[in-house]
Design an enzyme around this catalytic site. Structure first.
Site, PDB file in Angstrom:
ATOM      1  N   TYR A   1      -4.912  20.393  59.564  1.00 30.17           N
ATOM      2  CA  TYR A   1      -4.224  21.701  59.399  1.00 30.17           C
ATOM      3  C   TYR A   1      -5.633  22.455  59.899  1.00 30.17           C
ATOM      4  CZ  TYR A   1      -3.019  26.233  58.606  1.00 30.17           C
ATOM      5  OH  TYR A   1      -2.674  27.560  58.960  1.00 30.17           O
TER       6      TYR A   1
ATOM      7  N   SER B   1      -6.865  30.612  61.679  1.00 32.04           N
ATOM      8  CA  SER B   1      -6.934  30.987  60.157  1.00 32.04           C
ATOM      9  C   SER B   1      -8.482  30.858  59.843  1.00 32.04           C
ATOM     10  CB  SER B   1      -6.404  29.976  60.041  1.00 32.04           C
ATOM     11  OG  SER B   1      -6.401  29.676  57.933  1.00 32.04           O
TER      12      SER B   1
END
Length: 245
Positions: free
Chosen positions: A157, A144
């Site tokens: 995250y 990501s």
């Protein structure tokens, strides 16, 4: 790697990017092993979509954060299909908490995100390794841009995805020369994670160089291309409509 006639395991393969990857793999002639943990109905639906189009797919339950379940799932895939040629490490979770609220980043949240997003990818790669090495196979991890920019749905995250990028490079070295390992790094993608945040997505799109939010199919095509490309390993490839340029 020619995907036609190959068997590919896709973790979290029933929803979002995972579903798009499963469908694209089947379109290219691969047999697809669709892993799920909680989304059984979606995984079964994805498999049914593949079969209705003339492809081959089966579903396999397993929590990627638990090594014993990963090994059992991988064994089940090999028993069903005979072997395993490639792995798409797509399964991941997040927690939406403000980046600047350090107190909200509890130990429990850290443990869960690292267990699924990082250790889970390692467990899957390790379980698949003997079969991938025997077949000259490939792994694609899904990262990501949060792991690149440090900004995401939560601080843990973002850190977990940065770890995925590092894991990709280490696995590429550890599994060479038999297995290629690369990472595809999406920006914003229109998946169920954005459910209820459509207004935010509409504000974000015009800020991208390409003025669009990626579709799961965009990322799926790139993942399949990375599996096919035999002269590439250890690479972190971004697809974010120019967001991080």
């Amino acid at each position: 790697m020619e995907l036609r006639g190959r068997t590919v395991l896709v973790t979290g393969g029933g929803t979002g990017i995972g579903r798009a990857v499963s469908l694209e793999l089947a379109r290219r002639g691969a047999s697809v092993a669709i892993n799920y943990s909680r989304s059984e109905a979606e995984a079964l639906e994805t498999a049914a979509m593949i079969r209705s189009a003339g492809g081959t797919a089966e579903t396999f339950k397993g929590d990627v954060s638990l090594d014993e379940e990963v090994r059992g799932m991988t064994d089940a895939v090999v028993r069903s299909f005979g072997t395993l040629h490639a792995l798409v490490n797509n399964a991941g979770i997040t927690r939406h908490i403000p980046m600047d609220d350090l107190e909200a980043a509890t130990g429990e949240i850290w443990d869960k995100l690292l267990d699924v997003n990082v250790k889970g990818m390692f467990f899957c790669a390790r379980a698949a390794a003997p079969h991938l090495k025997a077949n000259g196979g490939a792994i694609v991890n899904v990262g990501s841009i949060a792991g690149t920019t440090g900004l995401g749905s939560s601080l843990p995250y973002a850190v977990s995805k940065a770890a995925v990028h590092g894991l990709t490079k280490s696995l590429a070295r550890a599994m060479a020369p038999k297995v290629r390992v690369n990472c595809i790094v999406p920006g914003a993608v229109a998946t169920r994670w954005w459910s209820g945040r459509e207004e935010q997505m509409n504000r974000l799109a015009p800020q991208q160089l390409l003025e669009r939010i990626s579709a799961p199919e965009d990322i799926a095509q790139l993942i399949c291309a990375a599996l096919e490309q035999e002269a590439m390993t250890g690479q972190i490839i971004t697809a974010d409509s120019g967001q991080t340029l």
